[in-house]
Design a protein around this motif. Structure first.
Motif, PDB file in Angstrom:
ATOM      1  N   TYR A 171       0.835  -1.200   0.000  1.00  0.00           N
ATOM      2  CA  TYR A 171       0.000   0.000   0.000  1.00  0.00           C
ATOM      3  C   TYR A 171       0.878   1.261   0.000  1.00  0.00           C
ATOM      4  O   TYR A 171       0.678   2.180  -0.799  1.00  0.00           O
ATOM      5  N   LEU A 172       1.877   1.271   0.888  1.00  0.00           N
ATOM      6  CA  LEU A 172       2.717   2.468   1.007  1.00  0.00           C
ATOM      7  C   LEU A 172       3.562   2.683  -0.240  1.00  0.00           C
ATOM      8  O   LEU A 172       3.747   3.819  -0.696  1.00  0.00           O
ATOM      9  N   LEU A 173       4.042   1.580  -0.829  1.00  0.00           N
ATOM     10  CA  LEU A 173       4.843   1.717  -2.055  1.00  0.00           C
ATOM     11  C   LEU A 173       4.003   2.271  -3.198  1.00  0.00           C
ATOM     12  O   LEU A 173       4.454   3.126  -3.969  1.00  0.00           O
ATOM     13  N   GLU A 174       2.764   1.787  -3.282  1.00  0.00           N
ATOM     14  CA  GLU A 174       1.879   2.275  -4.356  1.00  0.00           C
ATOM     15  C   GLU A 174       1.643   3.785  -4.203  1.00  0.00           C
ATOM     16  O   GLU A 174       1.726   4.544  -5.167  1.00  0.00           O
ATOM     17  N   LYS A 175       1.370   4.203  -2.958  1.00  0.00           N
ATOM     18  CA  LYS A 175       1.135   5.639  -2.721  1.00  0.00           C
ATOM     19  C   LYS A 175       2.406   6.450  -3.010  1.00  0.00           C
ATOM     20  O   LYS A 175       2.351   7.489  -3.657  1.00  0.00           O
ATOM     21  N   LEU A 176       3.530   5.955  -2.522  1.00  0.00           N
ATOM     22  CA  LEU A 176       4.790   6.688  -2.688  1.00  0.00           C
ATOM     23  C   LEU A 176       5.157   6.833  -4.161  1.00  0.00           C
ATOM     24  O   LEU A 176       5.543   7.916  -4.619  1.00  0.00           O
ATOM     25  N   ASN A 177       4.996   5.754  -4.904  1.00  0.00           N
ATOM     26  CA  ASN A 177       5.326   5.802  -6.330  1.00  0.00           C
ATOM     27  C   ASN A 177       4.411   6.757  -7.099  1.00  0.00           C
ATOM     28  O   ASN A 177       4.744   7.191  -8.200  1.00  0.00           O
ATOM     29  N   GLY A 178       3.270   7.099  -6.493  1.00  0.00           N
ATOM     30  CA  GLY A 178       2.336   8.038  -7.128  1.00  0.00           C
ATOM     31  C   GLY A 178       2.823   9.480  -7.084  1.00  0.00           C
ATOM     32  O   GLY A 178       2.286  10.329  -7.801  1.00  0.00           O
ATOM     33  N   PHE A 179       3.784   9.801  -6.208  1.00  0.00           N
ATOM     34  CA  PHE A 179       4.214  11.208  -6.174  1.00  0.00           C
ATOM     35  C   PHE A 179       5.719  11.425  -6.101  1.00  0.00           C
ATOM     36  O   PHE A 179       6.197  12.544  -6.232  1.00  0.00           O
ATOM     37  N   LEU A 180       6.489  10.332  -5.896  1.00  0.00           N
ATOM     38  CA  LEU A 180       7.940  10.504  -5.789  1.00  0.00           C
ATOM     39  C   LEU A 180       8.608   9.982  -7.049  1.00  0.00           C
ATOM     40  O   LEU A 180       8.343   8.839  -7.458  1.00  0.00           O
ATOM     41  N   ASN A 181       9.471  10.790  -7.675  1.00  0.00           N
ATOM     42  CA  ASN A 181      10.035  10.332  -8.944  1.00  0.00           C
ATOM     43  C   ASN A 181      11.555  10.152  -8.915  1.00  0.00           C
ATOM     44  O   ASN A 181      12.234  10.467  -9.882  1.00  0.00           O
ATOM     45  N   CYS A 182      12.076   9.665  -7.787  1.00  0.00           N
ATOM     46  CA  CYS A 182      13.508   9.333  -7.775  1.00  0.00           C
ATOM     47  C   CYS A 182      13.695   7.918  -7.216  1.00  0.00           C
ATOM     48  O   CYS A 182      12.775   7.342  -6.636  1.00  0.00           O
ATOM     49  N   ASP A 183      14.908   7.383  -7.405  1.00  0.00           N
ATOM     50  CA  ASP A 183      15.185   6.025  -6.915  1.00  0.00           C
ATOM     51  C   ASP A 183      15.226   6.010  -5.393  1.00  0.00           C
ATOM     52  O   ASP A 183      15.659   6.979  -4.764  1.00  0.00           O
ATOM     53  N   PHE A 184      14.789   4.904  -4.827  1.00  0.00           N
ATOM     54  CA  PHE A 184      14.894   4.721  -3.369  1.00  0.00           C
ATOM     55  C   PHE A 184      14.926   3.231  -3.079  1.00  0.00           C
ATOM     56  O   PHE A 184      14.535   2.417  -3.907  1.00  0.00           O
TER      57      PHE A 184
END
Ligand SMILES: Cc1cc2nc3c(=O)[nH]c(=O)nc-3n(C[C@H](O)[C@H](O)[C@H](O)COP(=O)(O)OP(=O)(O)OC[C@H]3O[C@@H](n4cnc5c(N)ncnc54)[C@H](O)[C@@H]3O)c2cc1C
Length: 353
Positions: free
Chosen positions: A262-275
């Motif tokens: 869930y958190l990865l899906e949300k994060l990938n929706g607004f963060l555009n760098c590698d982590f």
């Protein structure tokens, strides 16, 4: 003879202990690390509910008390606990922007909502609808606070790292006997552990599981907290807390794959760098139906009290509510009806029948 036994050394237990020590009371605190809410908390203090742009319950009044409280603990424990940290709300639509401006007309909110929107805060967190800045926010290092406060309690000979065993409690009218100790009163600050507390488990504490991911993102270089679909909070050294989840059904303590997805899906929706994900943590918020704390005296036993139900805002709520409880016990000050567990007396009676 002890004045008080306190069960729990999370944000509630610490605030209660401090109120009592300020009155020279002799206390003994028990904690078995069975709950982790205060340890895993983001530690954010923020008077505004960023989903609906409303003021959190009494947050404007609690803010000053909380800052004074954590400031005094910084001095007492000789550590740095409070970090002023800007929070930016990333807007997802024009409608959200409009709601932000409408919220400024609501009582007390103009103090906290900045009227000037910011177009960009970081190249890796773009927004087509700008960001709103919340004033007077920051973060308390709760993990460090809990660790150092325990050490302090040990130093003053007032801590037992042990499970409070209800079978060994004897209640004798105006005092209690627990194992070898005799105490005038016991205050339960047991968080979601209240579910195993035979004296207070009639109270409607639901518990709400929260999970965070800890990520490392070397290119991000973000020095403010951003609330989009989830929060991203800088921890230093390119590490960030991402979350949290809100789950009313799962009461297990461990981090889950579902939470991570869930958190990865949300994060990938607004963060555009590698982590990369370097850790995942979980805790159960002591949440209530009416979103108000559970404070006060047991319906029958004069010497038993509880200080609980801080939900997702323990950092702000704790210091105010704990000192209200102690003023109620020691100075006979009246507890406000909205926090007094007297409001659930009927549930206790129903439990007995
Ligand atoms: C993921 C997450 C993020 C959060 N983020 C924030 C945030 O950013 N800002 C904010 O203000 N709040 C936040 N919260 C909420 C905050 O953590 C809680 O409101 C607060 O920690 C509750 O404190 P407490 O002392 O009542 O409970 P707890 O922290 O659960 O403490 C209860 C203590 O009692 C002990 N205990 C229980 N039963 C027994 C027993 N029988 N014997 C001995 N010891 C016992 C436990 O070990 C525990 O240490 C967050 C919570 C979670 C889960």
């Amino acid at each position: 003879m002890l004045d008080y036994i306190i069960v729990g050394a999370g944000l509630s237990g610490i605030a209660v202990a401090e109120s009592l020590l300020a009155r020279d009371k002799k206390i003994l605190v028990f904690d078995d690390k069975s709950q982790a809410s205060s340890t895993v908390a983001g530690g954010i203090y923020n008077p505004v509910i960023l989903k609906r742009f409303t003021l959190a319950w009494n947050a404007n009044e609690q803010l000053d008390t909380a800052l004074t409280f954590y400031n005094s603990l910084e001095k007492k424990l000789d550590i740095s606990l409070i970090q002023s940290l800007s929070i930016y709300r990333r807007f997802h639509s024009i409608e959200e922007q409009n709601n932000w401006f409408s919220a400024m007309d609501k009582p007390y909110l103009s103090r906290f909502l900045d009227e000037k929107l910011v177009a960009s805060i970081n190249p890796h967190i773009p927004s087509s609808y700008s960001f709103g800045h919340v004033n007077e926010t920051g973060v308390v290092n709760t993990e460090l606070l809990l660790e150092k406060y325990r050490a302090y309690l040990i130093e003053i000979d007032s801590f037992q790292e042990d499970t409070f065993d209800f079978q060994k409690l004897e209640i004798n009218g105006d005092h209690c006997i627990y194992k070898n100790w005799k105490a005038r009163k016991i205050i339960f600050c047991d968080g979601f552990g209240l579910k195993n507390n035979p004296y207070f488990n009639y109270l409607p504490l639901n518990g709400n599981k929260g999970e965070y991911l800890i990520i490392k993102a070397e290119d991000l270089k973000l020095e403010v907290a951003v609330k989009s679909s989830v929060f991203i909070i800088p921890l230093g050294e390119d590490l960030y807390k991402v979350g949290a989840t809100y789950n009313n059904w799962d009461k297990t303590k461990e981090p889950t794959q579902d939470g991570k997805n869930y958190l990865l899906e949300k994060l990938n929706g607004f963060l555009n760098c590698d982590f990369e994900v370097v850790d995942q943590i979980a805790g159960i918020r002591p949440a209530t139906n009416d979103r108000k704390p559970l404070v006060g005296k047991h319906p029958v036993h004069e010497s038993l009290y509880c200080c609980n139900g801080f939900g997702s805002r323990g950092v702000l709520i704790g210091p105010t509510v704990a000192s209200q409880l102690i003023a109620h016990i020691e100075d006979a000050e009246i507890l406000s009806e909205e926090i007094d567990i007297e409001r659930f007396k009927k549930l206790y009676q129903a439990d007995l029948s």
